[in-house]
Motif scaffolding. Structure first.
Motif, mmCIF file in Angstrom:
data_model
loop_
_atom_site.group_PDB
_atom_site.id
_atom_site.type_symbol
_atom_site.label_atom_id
_atom_site.label_comp_id
_atom_site.label_asym_id
_atom_site.label_seq_id
_atom_site.Cartn_x
_atom_site.Cartn_y
_atom_site.Cartn_z
ATOM 1 N N ILE A 74 0.856 -1.184 0.000
ATOM 2 C CA ILE A 74 0.000 0.000 0.000
ATOM 3 C C ILE A 74 0.895 1.237 0.000
ATOM 4 C CG2 ILE A 74 -1.857 1.219 1.193
ATOM 5 C CD1 ILE A 74 -2.300 -1.353 2.825
ATOM 6 N N GLU A 75 0.642 2.144 -0.920
ATOM 7 C CA GLU A 75 1.345 3.426 -0.937
ATOM 8 C C GLU A 75 0.470 4.453 -0.245
ATOM 9 O OE1 GLU A 75 3.332 4.815 -4.492
ATOM 10 O OE2 GLU A 75 3.114 2.791 -5.341
ATOM 11 N N LEU A 76 1.015 5.075 0.806
ATOM 12 C CA LEU A 76 0.269 6.069 1.570
ATOM 13 C C LEU A 76 1.105 7.331 1.734
ATOM 14 C CD1 LEU A 76 -1.174 3.806 4.393
ATOM 15 C CD2 LEU A 76 -2.366 4.643 2.366
ATOM 16 N N VAL A 98 -5.577 9.121 4.477
ATOM 17 C CA VAL A 98 -6.070 7.866 3.904
ATOM 18 C C VAL A 98 -7.550 7.959 3.555
ATOM 19 C CG1 VAL A 98 -4.382 6.325 4.970
ATOM 20 C CG2 VAL A 98 -6.407 6.950 6.241
ATOM 21 N N LYS A 99 -7.899 7.250 2.500
ATOM 22 C CA LYS A 99 -9.300 7.115 2.105
ATOM 23 C C LYS A 99 -9.855 5.878 2.806
ATOM 24 C CE LYS A 99 -8.327 9.051 -2.429
ATOM 25 N NZ LYS A 99 -6.917 8.944 -2.692
ATOM 26 N N ASP A 101 -11.083 3.043 1.694
ATOM 27 C CA ASP A 101 -10.590 1.754 1.197
ATOM 28 C C ASP A 101 -9.141 1.525 1.616
ATOM 29 O OD1 ASP A 101 -9.853 3.818 -0.603
ATOM 30 O OD2 ASP A 101 -9.542 2.360 -2.216
ATOM 31 N N GLU A 102 -8.333 2.592 1.646
ATOM 32 C CA GLU A 102 -6.946 2.463 2.094
ATOM 33 C C GLU A 102 -6.888 2.142 3.585
ATOM 34 O OE1 GLU A 102 -4.719 5.558 -0.949
ATOM 35 O OE2 GLU A 102 -5.640 6.337 0.884
ATOM 36 N N THR A 103 -7.787 2.732 4.357
ATOM 37 C CA THR A 103 -7.848 2.450 5.792
ATOM 38 C C THR A 103 -8.124 0.973 6.012
ATOM 39 O OG1 THR A 103 -8.621 4.671 6.304
ATOM 40 C CG2 THR A 103 -9.043 2.992 7.948
ATOM 41 N N GLN A 105 -7.551 -1.540 3.929
ATOM 42 C CA GLN A 105 -6.379 -2.309 3.507
ATOM 43 C C GLN A 105 -5.293 -2.269 4.575
ATOM 44 O OE1 GLN A 105 -5.867 -0.239 -0.399
ATOM 45 N NE2 GLN A 105 -5.228 -2.283 -1.044
ATOM 46 N N LEU A 106 -5.076 -1.095 5.146
ATOM 47 C CA LEU A 106 -4.046 -0.935 6.164
ATOM 48 C C LEU A 106 -4.385 -1.726 7.424
ATOM 49 C CD1 LEU A 106 -1.397 0.359 7.031
ATOM 50 C CD2 LEU A 106 -2.689 2.395 7.703
#
Length: 118
Positions: A74-76, A98-99, A101-103, A105-106
């Motif tokens: 994941i690139e953040l 973070v969006k 969906d990124e949250t 994934q993280l």
């Protein structure tokens, strides 16, 4: 001013792990390096580095999270909220941008990493 990250879900790595980061300031790449990831949550992290980051609201810190080989990296991106010094090293509190969906994934990556590294 001291900034305290008030989050119910924060994982403190028992063995801090090196992660790559890239500093971008005023749309120019400033520095590429690695730091020790000390703890991470869905919206922030604590990073230890020997590089002194400039404290500016315009400074962006880009990370590549690759904690679990079986999951996609994941690139953040985040911003430094505070800095402390321990000897010749610097500890940075970084708030991630973070969006939703990124949250997710993280959080999945953190939970998987925690299970695999008990």
């Amino acid at each position: 001013m001291r900034y305290r990250r008030q989050e119910t879900f924060r994982y403190i790595l028992p063995n801090p792990r090196t992660i790559p980061y890239r500093l971008v300031w005023e749309e120019k790449e400033l520095y590429d390096g690695e730091g020790l990831l000390l703890n991470v949550s869905s919206h922030g992290l604590k990073l230890r580095s020997d590089y002194l980051f400039p404290l500016s609201d315009d400074l962006q810190v880009h990370f590549l999270f690759d904690l679990v080989p079986t999951l996609q990296p994941i690139e953040l991106m985040g911003h430094v909220r505070h800095r402390g010094q321990t000897g010749s090293l610097y500890d940075y509190g970084i708030m991630l941008d973070v969006k939703a969906d990124e949250t997710q994934q993280l959080v999945t990556m953190i939970k998987t990493y925690a299970r695999e590294n008990k």
